[in-house]
Write a protein that holds these residues in place. Sequence first.
Motif, PDB file in Angstrom:
ATOM      1  N   UNK A 126     -14.454 -25.362 -13.329  1.00 33.07           N
ATOM      2  CA  UNK A 126     -15.914 -25.216 -12.467  1.00 33.07           C
ATOM      3  C   UNK A 126     -14.812 -25.678 -11.305  1.00 33.07           C
ATOM      4  N   UNK A 127     -13.642 -25.258 -11.296  1.00 34.85           N
ATOM      5  CA  UNK A 127     -12.835 -24.788 -10.247  1.00 34.85           C
ATOM      6  C   UNK A 127     -13.815 -24.044  -8.808  1.00 34.85           C
ATOM      7  N   UNK A 128     -13.746 -23.176  -9.437  1.00 38.76           N
ATOM      8  CA  UNK A 128     -15.406 -22.298  -8.215  1.00 38.76           C
ATOM      9  C   UNK A 128     -16.342 -22.181  -7.837  1.00 38.76           C
ATOM     10  N   UNK A 129     -16.819 -23.096  -8.524  1.00 36.17           N
ATOM     11  CA  UNK A 129     -18.261 -23.498  -8.440  1.00 36.17           C
ATOM     12  C   UNK A 129     -18.359 -24.986  -7.602  1.00 36.17           C
ATOM     13  N   UNK A 130     -17.294 -25.606  -7.730  1.00 40.99           N
ATOM     14  CA  UNK A 130     -17.294 -26.752  -7.394  1.00 40.99           C
ATOM     15  C   UNK A 130     -16.918 -26.282  -5.792  1.00 40.99           C
ATOM     16  N   UNK A 131     -16.043 -25.496  -5.018  1.00 40.03           N
ATOM     17  CA  UNK A 131     -15.833 -24.717  -4.215  1.00 40.03           C
ATOM     18  C   UNK A 131     -16.928 -24.105  -3.475  1.00 40.03           C
ATOM     19  N   UNK A 132     -17.791 -23.860  -4.536  1.00 39.48           N
ATOM     20  CA  UNK A 132     -18.828 -22.640  -3.773  1.00 39.48           C
ATOM     21  C   UNK A 132     -19.872 -23.848  -2.997  1.00 39.48           C
ATOM     22  N   UNK A 133     -20.084 -24.319  -3.808  1.00 43.85           N
ATOM     23  CA  UNK A 133     -21.467 -25.965  -3.852  1.00 43.85           C
ATOM     24  C   UNK A 133     -20.685 -26.565  -2.367  1.00 43.85           C
ATOM     25  N   UNK A 134     -19.994 -27.181  -2.497  1.00 43.45           N
ATOM     26  CA  UNK A 134     -18.850 -27.432  -1.717  1.00 43.45           C
ATOM     27  C   UNK A 134     -19.285 -26.772  -0.186  1.00 43.45           C
ATOM     28  N   UNK A 135     -18.704 -25.331   0.143  1.00 47.76           N
ATOM     29  CA  UNK A 135     -19.249 -24.586   0.943  1.00 47.76           C
ATOM     30  C   UNK A 135     -20.798 -25.020   1.139  1.00 47.76           C
ATOM     31  N   UNK A 136     -21.349 -24.785   0.213  1.00 46.07           N
ATOM     32  CA  UNK A 136     -23.088 -24.352   0.899  1.00 46.07           C
ATOM     33  C   UNK A 136     -23.116 -25.849   0.797  1.00 46.07           C
TER      34      UNK A 136
END
Length: 306
Positions: free
Chosen positions: A138-148
């Motif tokens: 979940x490294x990538x989805x965490x970064x994606x979510x934080x950016x959103x």
Amino acid sequence: MKFAAGLDYATIVSASEKVAWTVDGVFQDRRIDASKPIVPAAWVGTDGVPFLGDREQLVLNHCRAFSYVHLLGNYEEFIPLHLTDGVPEAWQGDRAHLRALLRFGEEELKHQELFRRAEAVLEASCGHRFGRHFDADKVTVTAFTDAILEFSVLSRFLILLALEWGTQRHYVDSIRDHSEQRGDPLYVDVLKAHWQEEAQHAKTDALEVARLARDRSPDELRVAFDDVAGLGALVDATFAGQVSQEIDTLQRVTDRTFSDEEIETLRDRLHRSMSASIAGVALSHPSFTRVALELSPEGAAVLGIA
């Protein structure tokens, strides 16, 4: 606002209770028939590519079926967190409003489970693993979510409204009345379950957009659409990442190595078809264009809506 006329939270909650389903009920003990295409060929967009044979086309079809649920499931990770921005006001106000937001969030968590189960069933049915843009840690989805979540609440509700209407439209137009040409029966049922609840979520989103936009100035509304374009760029980057995974999976499963020129052809075709299937049907949805034009013609123009 006209686009939210006739909608109310209590009716949305009641409708969501009537169409509710369980993940186990959708899947039961079924598997997908991997000897056939799982999704329509138009979802893949590689018909007529001269260096692809039937085997390669079938693997790419299975890759696209996987990519669709993989991306949607990870996009939905941000939604429960996003919805909490509306809860404090609803907590002391309309109880139906609060119920709608909390139910919306819980159902999105269920959708994540639905799509993770679909990923597992696809891999078990096809007999191989598929590449994932969003890693298991979940490294990538965490970064994606934080950016959103860095973007304004209104812009997040706007892009969510577009994507929800878009996935509904995509399901209805391309796969709902399934046949061997349109989709595997189990896969269709997965998307049907998603569609049934997304129809209620889009109504809640429309009410939230109307509520948030009511006190915004014309300049603030235009900026919200600039933010929607920024959110769209984040989503497009995930398309590029998942297309690379599709190409890698194709080469691994078929034991083929494509030339640089062939890879660029595949990358272009697969990216365009993925964008059309998710972003294209969302931003061009007639209901979303009406919302955009009512809120801000100038902002809508940023998204190519006139």
